[in-house]
Design an enzyme around this catalytic site. Structure first.
Site, PDB file in Angstrom:
ATOM      1  CE  LYS A 240      -3.987  -1.763  -0.050  1.00  0.00           C
ATOM      2  NZ  LYS A 240      -5.028  -1.788   0.890  1.00  0.00           N
ATOM      3  NE  ARG A 285      -7.116  -8.503  -1.402  1.00  0.00           N
ATOM      4  CZ  ARG A 285      -6.598  -7.566  -2.475  1.00  0.00           C
ATOM      5  NH1 ARG A 285      -5.764  -6.780  -1.735  1.00  0.00           N
ATOM      6  NH2 ARG A 285      -7.019  -7.834  -3.633  1.00  0.00           N
TER       7      ARG A 285
END
Length: 317
Positions: A240, A285
């Site tokens: 991210k 995840r």
């Protein structure tokens, strides 16, 4: 492995990502072909993934690629069927569209990973309930604060406008944890009305979706507050932007075109997984299963110290 309500003696499960899209932010196009996706699925499973998350539409910042529903169904169903022919691994379908979810569940998926938290498609909750499937309800700050500077770089999620203008105005004034609480209250109410069993629900903080750097960090710092709602946590932080930003600010190589830059992104992401696993997060995840599995094993060993064998360790040679 069954994803269930928090169990302090259960290790964090790893969900490996397979994006069957030509434009994903980190591996776009690489696993677009069925054979390549199947090859990647085998690799992720061999490295320790017990769940595979299949996505047919990119949600990366700046994405403007809109996938027609039938095309998205074709992409994901073909891959799910191919995986299901040779493995009983849990499969999650990453979609906010009820028609895609229904087709994926019929093809053998077990979990619906809805980044709109059941709010983007009013039929989604009923599809999940009818199938008796598990569902990941994600807090979506982009939907709750569409005019926020951190939201404007994202594509639109959902059919129509989910919240009233007054609600959106109120949301803009809320601290991030209060906003998440309000969003989940609405989403969980929709799940309950549709008949989704509580034990089939996982919550996702929505890390990286329309959040400032500080907000991302606050939500990760206070993971236990979300656990107090009584649901398992499904956490996605792999590669991210805010993780990469921290590295960049501190002088680390982050250019994905270089071997070190690409490695650093996964190493930093695995550090976040270690923090999450230490706090008992149920599912992470990730893109690179191998590095995250190592983080999970170390963090879980520390968290489950009372269960460890009291062995004397041999001296290193």
């Amino acid at each position: 492995m069954n994803v269930k309500k928090r169990d302090n003696l259960t290790k964090t499960a790893i969900c490996g990502i397979i994006n069957v899209t030509p434009d994903s932010f980190s591996d776009g196009g690489q696993f677009f072909a069925v054979e390549e996706a199947l090859k990647q699925a085998r690799k992720l499973i061999s490295e320790g993934a017990t769940i595979l998350d299949i996505g047919g539409e990119s949600t990366r910042p700046g994405s403007s690629y809109v996938v027609e529903i039938e095309e998205e169904i074709q992409r994901v169903v073909t891959v799910i069927k191919a995986i299901r022919k040779e493995s009983d691994v849990l499969i999650s379908i990453d979609t906010w569209k009820s028609q895609v979810a229904e087709a994926a569940l019929d093809a053998g998926a077990n979990i619906v990973n809805d980044i709109t938290g059941l709010m983007g498609d009013e039929k989604m909750a009923h599809v999940v309930a009818k199938a008796g499937a598990k569902v990941v309800i994600m807090f979506n700050p982009v939907m709750a604060r569409p005019q926020h500077p951190s939201s404007l770089i994202f594509p639109h999620f959902g059919f129509g406008q989910t919240f009233t203008e007054k609600e959106l105005a109120d949301f803009e004034k809320m601290p991030i944890e209060d906003l998440m609480e309000a969003f989940f209250d609405r989403a969980l109410s929709r799940a309950d009305e549709a008949g989704i069993a509580q034990e089939n629900i996982l919550l996702d903080l929505g890390i990286g979706f329309g959040l400032t750097k500080k907000e991302n960090l606050i939500l990760l710092r206070d993971l236990d507050k979300l656990h107090q709602k009584g649901y398992p946590i499904f956490l996605g932080v792999s590669r991210k932007r805010f993780v990469i930003n921290i590295l960049e600010e501190n002088g680390f190589e982050v250019n994905p075109e270089t071997e070190l830059g690409f490695l650093n992104r996964d190493t930093a992401s695995a550090h976040v997984t270690s923090i999450a696993a230490r706090q008992g997060v149920e599912v992470v995840r990730v893109h690179d299963v191998a590095s995250h599995r190592m983080a999970v094993e170390i963090a879980s060993a520390i968290r489950l110290a009372d269960e460890a064998e009291n062995l004397d360790l041999k001296q290193y040679k």
